[in-house]
Design an enzyme around this catalytic site. Structure first.
Site, mmCIF file in Angstrom:
data_model
loop_
_atom_site.group_PDB
_atom_site.id
_atom_site.type_symbol
_atom_site.label_atom_id
_atom_site.label_comp_id
_atom_site.label_asym_id
_atom_site.label_seq_id
_atom_site.Cartn_x
_atom_site.Cartn_y
_atom_site.Cartn_z
ATOM 1 C CD GLU A 165 -2.862 1.370 0.525
ATOM 2 O OE1 GLU A 165 -2.554 1.393 -0.676
ATOM 3 O OE2 GLU A 165 -4.013 1.586 0.937
ATOM 4 C CG ASP A 166 -0.833 4.689 -1.743
ATOM 5 O OD1 ASP A 166 -1.511 4.068 -0.905
ATOM 6 O OD2 ASP A 166 -1.343 5.459 -2.574
ATOM 7 C CG ASP A 169 -5.705 9.087 5.720
ATOM 8 O OD1 ASP A 169 -5.001 9.869 6.353
ATOM 9 O OD2 ASP A 169 -6.845 9.400 5.317
ATOM 10 C CB VAL A 222 1.652 13.530 0.754
ATOM 11 C CG1 VAL A 222 2.176 14.255 1.975
ATOM 12 C CG2 VAL A 222 1.099 12.153 1.135
ATOM 13 C CG ASP A 228 -4.773 10.118 -7.018
ATOM 14 O OD1 ASP A 228 -4.686 9.447 -5.977
ATOM 15 O OD2 ASP A 228 -5.849 10.346 -7.595
ATOM 16 N NE ARG A 234 -3.050 7.603 -9.853
ATOM 17 C CZ ARG A 234 -3.688 7.305 -8.731
ATOM 18 N NH1 ARG A 234 -3.007 7.084 -7.631
ATOM 19 N NH2 ARG A 234 -5.000 7.232 -8.688
HETATM 20 P P1 IMP Z 1 -7.411 4.798 4.475
HETATM 21 O O1 IMP Z 1 -8.381 3.719 4.165
HETATM 22 O O2 IMP Z 1 -8.071 5.983 5.107
HETATM 23 O O3 IMP Z 1 -6.211 4.323 5.264
HETATM 24 O O4 IMP Z 1 -6.919 5.364 3.094
HETATM 25 C C1 IMP Z 1 -5.907 4.794 2.400
HETATM 26 C C2 IMP Z 1 -5.932 5.245 0.968
HETATM 27 O O5 IMP Z 1 -6.287 6.615 0.839
HETATM 28 C C3 IMP Z 1 -4.539 5.158 0.375
HETATM 29 O O6 IMP Z 1 -4.407 3.950 -0.296
HETATM 30 C C4 IMP Z 1 -4.482 6.325 -0.561
HETATM 31 O O7 IMP Z 1 -4.874 5.909 -1.847
HETATM 32 C C5 IMP Z 1 -5.462 7.309 -0.050
HETATM 33 N N1 IMP Z 1 -4.811 8.417 0.698
HETATM 34 C C6 IMP Z 1 -4.818 8.632 2.021
HETATM 35 N N2 IMP Z 1 -4.120 9.741 2.358
HETATM 36 C C7 IMP Z 1 -3.656 10.223 1.196
HETATM 37 C C8 IMP Z 1 -2.808 11.358 0.865
HETATM 38 O O8 IMP Z 1 -2.350 12.155 1.706
HETATM 39 N N3 IMP Z 1 -2.530 11.512 -0.449
HETATM 40 C C9 IMP Z 1 -2.975 10.669 -1.431
HETATM 41 N N4 IMP Z 1 -3.740 9.614 -1.168
HETATM 42 C C10 IMP Z 1 -4.079 9.389 0.136
HETATM 43 MG MG MG Z 2 -4.435 3.683 -2.232
#
Ligand code: IMP
Ligand code: MG
Length: 250
Positions: A165-166, A169, A222, A228, A234
């Protein structure tokens, strides 16, 4: 003149290619030296850090489309810092999976840059698959429970799975995905993610264990290196913080 001709005759086409390549590598390393700010070569004077960061920021901005450069608040992780960290993670993962084949499952689309670099440095055996799930749409805030858009092509039963995973969050995506895979009889499911935005973690997200984490990420939006905003940015080789006015209330 005589000597020059002699050398030219002695050089086979293969050697000439070799010479050309050497020249290109030397040129590349000169460029790299110009690109790598002194802060990475150590021994800098106090007070030079800010100058180096500003230099690096201006240089990086000059290499990307101007309409993107204007929306960049600062560079959070430079290309060199990212490459060093990804190699470090690949070394750890290679040690842990020695001799155990795993399925490297990239989370589309944000993880692609991290995933390709990570796998390039990997010395453990792996096969590649992808999952696409999303809860974001075009905005910057998670919009609830993720939706599976593309499942793995391979059957994960009886396999070691490494989710790539990138950025984590709220942790909602990985929490949901780990639950989903829990019912699939995998041998193991681990998580590698480049950025960890700890401040944003939800209660559910706190339950997710990240086995391989790269950098702690500040609580800002970010972009770059796969990440993105509405599909843009990207392809940047570094990770930058977007100016809030660049995404408004999205
Ligand atoms: P989560 O489910 O809230 O942990 O979100 C994870 C996904 O949200 C990641 O795989 C990203 O694609 C996207 N994401 C969360 N924060 C950012 C950010 O700061 N920049 C870009 N994409 C983000
Ligand atoms: Mg993602």
């Amino acid at each position: 003149m005589e000597k020059k001709r002699k050398i030219a005759e002695d050089v086979t086409p293969f050697d000439m290619d070799g010479e050309l390549l050497d020249g290109l590598f030397q040129f590349r390393s000169l460029l790299d030296r110009k690109l790598v700010p002194e802060k990475f070569s150590g021994g800098e004077e106090q007070g030079d850090t800010e100058k180096n960061e500003e230099f690096e920021f201006q240089l990086a901005k000059s290499q990307i489309p101007p309409q993107w450069a204007n929306n960049m608040l600062r560079i959070e992780f430079s290309e060199q810092q990212i490459q060093r960290k990804v190699k470090e993670l690949a070394d750890r993962i290679s040690r842990d999976y020695q001799g155990k084949e795993f399925i490297a499952v990239g989370l589309l689309t944000g993880a692609v840059c991290f995933m390709t670099d990570l796998l390039k440095y990997m010395r453990a055996p792996y096969v590649i698959d992808f999952i696409a799930c999303s809860s974001y749409g075009k905005g910057t805030k998670s919009k609830g429970s993720p939706v599976m858009k593309k499942d793995m092509s391979m059957d994960p039963a009886g396999k070691h799975i490494l989710l790539i995973e990138d950025i984590i969050d709220t942790g909602g995506t990985l929490h949901w995905l780990k639950n989903y895979l829990a019912g699939k009889n995998c041998l193991s499911v681990k998580v590698a993610c480049l950025l960890d935005k700890k401040a944003r973690r939800s209660e559910k997200g706190k339950l997710v264990h990240i086995d391989y984490a790269g950098f702690d990420c500040p609580n800002e939006f970010v972009v770059g290196y796969g990440m993105d905003f509405a599909g843009h940015y990207r392809c940047l080789p570094f990770i930058g913080v977007l100016k809030p006015e660049a995404y408004g209330s999205a």
